[in-house]
Design an enzyme around this catalytic site. Sequence first.
Site, PDB file in Angstrom:
ATOM      1  CE1 TYR A  80     -65.928 -73.778 -74.806  1.00  0.00           C
ATOM      2  CE2 TYR A  80     -66.505 -76.077 -74.489  1.00  0.00           C
ATOM      3  CZ  TYR A  80     -66.877 -74.756 -74.552  1.00  0.00           C
ATOM      4  OH  TYR A  80     -68.191 -74.403 -74.373  1.00  0.00           O
ATOM      5  CG  ASP A 139     -76.439 -76.150 -72.903  1.00  0.00           C
ATOM      6  OD1 ASP A 139     -75.431 -76.574 -72.318  1.00  0.00           O
ATOM      7  OD2 ASP A 139     -76.891 -76.656 -73.938  1.00  0.00           O
ATOM      8  CD  GLU A 140     -71.360 -75.222 -72.828  1.00  0.00           C
ATOM      9  OE1 GLU A 140     -70.393 -74.921 -73.539  1.00  0.00           O
ATOM     10  OE2 GLU A 140     -71.850 -76.349 -72.803  1.00  0.00           O
ATOM     11  CE  LYS A 141     -78.628 -71.839 -76.539  1.00  0.00           C
ATOM     12  NZ  LYS A 141     -78.296 -73.125 -75.957  1.00  0.00           N
TER      13      LYS A 141
END
Length: 318
Positions: free
Chosen positions: A209, A195-197
């Site tokens: 983004y 999850d994007e960590k």
Amino acid sequence: METLAQLIDYEEIEKKLMIVNSADIKDEPAFPYRGLMLDTSRNFITVEAIKRTIDTMSANKLNTFHWHITDSYTFPLALKSLPKMAYYGTYSPRQVYLPEDVKGLVEYARVRGVRVVPELDAPAHVGFGWQWGPQEGLGNLTVCVDQEPWQEFCLQPPCGQLNIANQNIYTILGKIYQEMLDMFGPLDLFHFGGDEKYRLIFSNKDAWYLDCGFSAWVGEGLNSCSPYKGWQLVYDNSPKKIALNVSTEVDFSLILGGEAPLWTEQADSLTIDGRSTAWSTIANVSSNAASRPTDSSLSGATKTKADVIVIDDNLKRS
């Protein structure tokens, strides 16, 4: 090599090749990791569109294409050992990446100085493509898939995550990882999701983004990372300055670099170029991750001094 290539151009009016007669260039990257992340699960992105993306990355000295292939929406990767993953996990039979597609893209990127880092998102962001477990006697491979009301289960629909209590899931993951290694190899980096960590690679939502500033696709108003990020904000987004805001004692060698993500809830192969802010955003991400001529705190700024550009033996431009 890209610096050298940019010293050569074609003059359309005179129809002559322009080359630099002499130049003094000091050029090195500020960070080893200079990346773009592309999500091809929420909306399928064609191979040709991905090639255009890689071409532009190369021109802007971005060296890492982070390929977010799978998510809860689709599993668009064809696997020889697990053919039902793509059978159940694609929007249509035409919207799938075959092994030869992947290998071709990896080679296409390699010769342009871009490495491809594959991502199999897990243990969450998993859903369609995994439904076949019970009929094969393997039990439920996932839980909470496409549950409603989705707000009680996940950040955005469709929900889903791996059933880590089912021991069969680990055998299946092993097969997926092995085939991905065969398709994408040789690899020096693999993204396991989470999850994007990112620990040492900056990819902050408030500046880099690329899907910000558009209407919400769930609910009303604008999407979650609005407003739109202009080029100046992107350019001023310095990983080193961010680190110094957190601590006065920073080991900059631990900062691998930066990455601009493009999530595709509202983008596809026809809009990807424009959604990437006509690539001006990518150029500014590169300015931070590759070099920052105006910021001496970022090592590796590009300094160029060119004397003349020769079009042919009789015509020169200073």
